[in-house]
Design a protein around this motif. Structure first.
Motif, PDB file in Angstrom:
ATOM      1  N   ASN A 186       8.473 -13.280   5.731  1.00 25.04           N
ATOM      2  CA  ASN A 186       8.842 -12.995   4.349  1.00 25.04           C
ATOM      3  C   ASN A 186       7.648 -13.189   3.429  1.00 25.04           C
ATOM      4  O   ASN A 186       7.417 -12.395   2.525  1.00 25.04           O
ATOM      5  N   SER A 187       6.860 -14.249   3.648  1.00 28.53           N
ATOM      6  CA  SER A 187       5.700 -14.479   2.792  1.00 28.53           C
ATOM      7  C   SER A 187       4.636 -13.417   3.020  1.00 28.53           C
ATOM      8  O   SER A 187       3.955 -13.010   2.093  1.00 28.53           O
TER       9      SER A 187
ATOM     10  N   THR B  89       5.883 -10.398   1.184  1.00 27.04           N
ATOM     11  CA  THR B  89       5.681 -10.597  -0.244  1.00 27.04           C
ATOM     12  C   THR B  89       4.218 -10.397  -0.624  1.00 27.04           C
ATOM     13  O   THR B  89       3.902  -9.749  -1.616  1.00 27.04           O
TER      14      THR B  89
ATOM     15  N   VAL C 158       3.395  -6.701  -0.565  1.00 26.78           N
ATOM     16  CA  VAL C 158       3.940  -6.018  -1.742  1.00 26.78           C
ATOM     17  C   VAL C 158       3.079  -6.313  -2.960  1.00 26.78           C
ATOM     18  O   VAL C 158       2.731  -5.406  -3.723  1.00 26.78           O
ATOM     19  N   ARG C 159       2.703  -7.585  -3.144  1.00 28.09           N
ATOM     20  CA  ARG C 159       1.856  -7.952  -4.283  1.00 28.09           C
ATOM     21  C   ARG C 159       0.500  -7.254  -4.200  1.00 28.09           C
ATOM     22  O   ARG C 159      -0.024  -6.773  -5.200  1.00 28.09           O
TER      23      ARG C 159
END
Length: 162
Positions: A18-19, A22, A25-26
């Protein structure tokens, strides 16, 4: 392996995935923001060399148009953050790389970088030097730079005499 250990292992792996997702995506959003700010300038520069990007004669652009573009480029660099401010500072010292009009405009990034907002400064101060250890902290910075800014703070030292 016990079921609880397996669930804990899956949970850690899920958080790590998940990190990573994330972070991806960032990174992608940041890349699109950078491209959205800088690609229009690239297209304009190419159009100056060739009227229809790939063919045609070069166009004649007035100094005022170049001055306006250079101001927009400087603002885009300020908007994109410290890395691009540093790039602008380097470009300002290289009039052989960029036209003189642009070099004259981005030279303002050498000594006239606006200060950042006070709200963004507090977490960095708390982590680095302990913001709450100061008795008086002026929220209005004296000067700003590409990577830092200067503020006035006052700390009262109390000594005990025996």
């Amino acid at each position: 392996m016990v079921i609880s250990e397996h669930l804990q292992h899956v949970s850690i792996r899920g958080r790590r995935e998940n990190s990573v997702l994330t972070l991806m995506v960032r990174f992608s959003l940041r890349l699109f923001r950078i491209l959205g700010k800088l690609v229009p300038f690239g297209i304009l520069f190419l159009r100056d060399r060739r009227r229809f990007l790939l063919f045609g004669r070069s166009r004649s652009i007035s100094r005022e148009t170049h001055a306006q573009r250079s101001r927009r480029l400087r603002d885009a660099m300020l908007d994109l953050g410290p890395t691009f401010v540093k790039i602008g500072q380097v470009l300002s010292t290289r009039p052989d790389v960029v036209p003189p009009v642009y070099a004259e405009e981005v030279v303002t990034l050498q000594d006239a970088v606006p200060t950042g907002p006070y709200r963004e400064m507090i977490p960095a101060l708390a982590d680095d030097v302990g913001y709450h250890s100061y008795d008086d902290f002026d929220p209005e910075p004296i000067a700003g730079g590409s990577l830092a800014q200067v503020s006035i703070e006052r700390r009262i030292w109390v000594t005990k005499s025996l």
